[in-house]
Design an enzyme around this catalytic site. Sequence first.
Site: not given
Ligand code: ADP
Length: 163
Positions: A19, A43, A92, A130
């Site tokens: 992120h 949730k 990703r 995550s």
């Molecule tokens: P969501 O539940 O909306 O997917 P996340 O917190 O998992 O929320 O991710 C937020 C954004 O960050 C999404 O667009 C996700 O694809 C991107 N993202 C998460 N991890 C990575 C990573 N390792 N590299 C690039 N983008 C990422």
Amino acid sequence: MPLRVAVYPGSFDPVTYGHLDIIDRALKIFDGVIVAVARNSEKNALFTVQERIDMLTEILKDRPQARVETFEGLLVDYVRRAGATVVIRGLRAVSDFEFEFQLAQMNRNITREVETLFMMTSVPYSYLSSSIVKEVSHLNGPVDKLVPPLVKSALDAKFRLGR
Ligand code: ADP
């Protein structure tokens, strides 16, 4: 010229170096980036929305152009209220594409004023999520290369405090 502000929405449960990489790259393109923690992700989350906001705020404190907020309801409504015109999402593996494509099309259907911009992950973070961080930490594995020290401590507190 008007200031260009982008919203980077997500669950951030918890924030990872993946992120942060997207945030730092977005900061090079936009005048401001609002990192928006989705309230409807409460949730099944490990961290409360407030805990996630606090971690992000602390980690981003040296980046004055980044701001942490939370939102509820339709993303595009929030984006317009925030005075932004762009939504940033990270991509990703191929598996992200289908869902992100659907989401972007739906948002575009609702309004043409908000554009979705996809940023490709940096190679070291291609498989970082995550969920995987939570799983590794839960199993006592090393997460030092995946999340900032503050998040590592927070994970330790969740999984190991009182054991
Ligand atoms: P969501 O539940 O909306 O997917 P996340 O917190 O998992 O929320 O991710 C937020 C954004 O960050 C999404 O667009 C996700 O694809 C991107 N993202 C998460 N991890 C990575 C990573 N390792 N590299 C690039 N983008 C990422």
